[in-house]
Design an enzyme around this catalytic site. Structure first.
Site, PDB file in Angstrom:
ATOM      1  N   THR A 327       1.493  -0.579  -0.074  1.00  0.00           N
ATOM      2  CA  THR A 327       0.131  -0.125  -0.055  1.00  0.00           C
ATOM      3  C   THR A 327       1.325   1.037  -0.048  1.00  0.00           C
ATOM      4  O   THR A 327       3.210   1.378  -0.152  1.00  0.00           O
ATOM      5  CB  THR A 327      -0.731   0.175   0.888  1.00  0.00           C
ATOM      6  N   ALA A 406       3.892  -0.612  -1.420  1.00  0.00           N
ATOM      7  CA  ALA A 406       2.485   0.004  -1.463  1.00  0.00           C
ATOM      8  C   ALA A 406       1.645  -0.898  -2.273  1.00  0.00           C
ATOM      9  O   ALA A 406       2.279  -1.908  -3.002  1.00  0.00           O
ATOM     10  CB  ALA A 406       2.164   1.318  -2.199  1.00  0.00           C
TER      11      ALA A 406
END
Length: 507
Positions: A327, A406
């Site tokens: 993330t 991410a």
């Protein structure tokens, strides 16, 4: 070498590198880089976010600090939240993902208290020494990069949903473009105050009151009690063994880390290289493991041990063997052998920016990936399960690679493949990060350009549905990794080009 920093923006990485040059340790550098990321990667992180920091100290201790988002609603006696607002985010062409935003998507933020706690316990410089450059950058502005323009474009329906967001990201009545400047003076004021006072004004002071009032008046659930009672939690890291290494990662109640540990344990038991077919099959099995019982079990004592039980893993590996035939994140290594791997996230952001505070709130209560069995089902005060999985690989007790990513559900597949590239293929960090990836979810194998076409053809012949992407894309995660060659001690860093990431080695 004094160390290496990998981060999602050049200014973020350089902020951490500067701290290492000035004699700071890995935690100092990681905290300073996170503070700069509030400015350089503002839609994706900030004071309204949550996160995790995994630490391996120079003395050999491992610590996991959990400052992720908590479910709100204390003192509201079951009040129904306002309806979530669904937004389509298009990665390219017709490929999109639905995110839910608005006040009822906002959870209780933890990043300010988390950074302060990490620095207090493991840092060597005060918070006040780390805020000056990020605060100046917030006021003077940061130039939008090409990757930044793409990010602002795909998130525009969210960040421009309300006047407060349009004032920042549409200063000329349209979305900002590459080469133009984004300025956030209120974030600069917040950073100055954070350095002078510490984080309590965001939890028990005037800003906490402003945030709660703004959210509750718009149908959200963050109360003053939620903020005042928020605490950073230290947890015992989850562990897996792979190719003679100890892999430490994020434990329950988060899900991403133990799913990575599960995948590595399966690969270890299979005893074969992680080729495309093997990785896809293991991803499929990991997805199958994420059941209703799994989500409920994350909150129970001893679930990690039960989930990774040897007998159960051997049974699954045996089944796989017969089927296969074959993330924003920041990572830092310092010269003393310590490392910090820290992932922070605003989700896809909520669009809720509280006027006069510098706080852009997360949308974790509206993220489908984190709420696969329905929204607003978490008990107030409990952590929301996360896919975020800061990870460190230890070889003979020394860090070999520290990484994280991410990318929501793609976090675990991105970390897994990058880790295998370092451990199995012996790649330096940048090469390992850049190597093309696959991701399997919902019956579809997504593949970046450069993935072995023969392997993809073979998957299709065997009935798998394959989507071949024509360009590298941040959909496949944004891994930031730092590594130490166990033989020579040489340091390397990998910044993910999918997210505009860079690495800086400090001599």
């Amino acid at each position: 070498m004094q160390g290496v920093v990998a981060a999602g923006h050049p200014l973020t990485a350089e902020a951490g590198a500067r701290i290492l040059r000035e004699g700071g340790n890995a935690v100092d550098a990681a905290v300073g880089a996170v503070l700069m990321s509030f400015v350089t990667e503002s839609p994706l992180t900030g004071p309204g976010a949550g996160g995790f920091m995994l630490l391996h100290t120079a003395s050999g201790e491992d610590h996991l600090l959990d400052f992720f988002v908590a479910a709100p609603g204390k003192g509201l006696d079951g009040r129904e939240p306002a309806a979530l607002t669904p937004i389509r985010v298009y990665w390219h062409d017709e490929a999109f993902q639905v995110f839910n935003i608005g006040a009822s998507s906002c959870g209780v933020y933890g990043t300010p208290r988390g950074l302060n706690e990490a620095l207090r316990r493991f840092g060597s410089v005060p918070l006040s020494a780390l805020v000056d450059q990020p605060a100046r950058a917030a006021r003077e502005g940061v130039q939008v990069s090409a990757i930044g323009e793409y990010l602002l474009k795909i998130l525009d329906p969210i960040i421009a949903a309300h006047p407060e967001g349009r004032a920042i990201y549409h200063p000329q009545g349209r979305a900002l473009r590459a080469g133009e400047t984004v300025r956030m003076p209120e974030v600069g004021d917040l950073l100055d105050r954070l350095g002078a006072e510490g984080p309590e004004f965001l939890y028990t002071g005037d800003v906490a009151a402003a945030v709660s009032d703004w959210v509750v008046q718009r149908g959200g659930l963050i109360t003053r009690e939620d903020l005042a009672s928020y605490e950073v939690v230290e947890r015992q890291p989850a562990r897996a063994r792979y190719r003679g290494r100890d892999v430490i990662t994020n434990p329950p109640p988060s899900s991403g880390g133990i799913l990575i540990a599960y995948a590595l344990d399966l690969l270890e038991r299979l005893g074969r290289p992680g080729d495309v077919r093997t990785i896809v099959e293991v991803m499929d099995q990991v997805n199958r493991a994420r059941t209703d019982d799994f989500m409920l079990g994350l909150q129970s004592e001893g679930y990690l041990e039960r989930f990774l039980a040897k007998d159960a893993l051997e049974s699954v590996a045996s089944e796989l063997d017969s089927r296969l035939g074959s993330t924003t994140h920041i990572a830092v290594l310092d010269t003393e052998g310590a490392c910090a791997s820290v992932t922070c996230s605003n989700g896809s952001c909520s669009g809720v920016i509280v006027p006069g505070t510098g706080v852009h709130l997360n949308n974790m209560l509206g993220e489908a990936d984190l709420n696969p069995h329905g929204y607003h089902r978490h008990t107030p005060g409990h952590r929301i399960p996360s896919m975020m999985a800061p990870t460190v690989v230890l070889r003979d007790g020394q860090p070999e690679v520290a990484l994280g990513s991410a990318g929501a559900n793609r976090i675990r597949s991105a970390i897994l493949q990058t880790l295998l590239n370092v451990v199995d293929a012996g790649m330096h960090a940048q090469e390992a990060v850049e190597r093309p990836r696959v991701h399997f979810e919902a019956g579809l194998v997504d593949a970046e350009p450069g993935v072995d076409p023969a392997a993809l053809d073979a998957l299709e012949r065997d009935g798998w549905k394959v989507e071949r992407w024509n360009e590298r894309n941040l959909y496949f995660g944004g891994v930031q990794a730092v590594a130490r060659d166990p033989g020579t001690g040489e340091l390397s860093g990998g910044g993910d080009p999918r997210r505009g990431g860079v690495a800086v080695v400090v001599d």
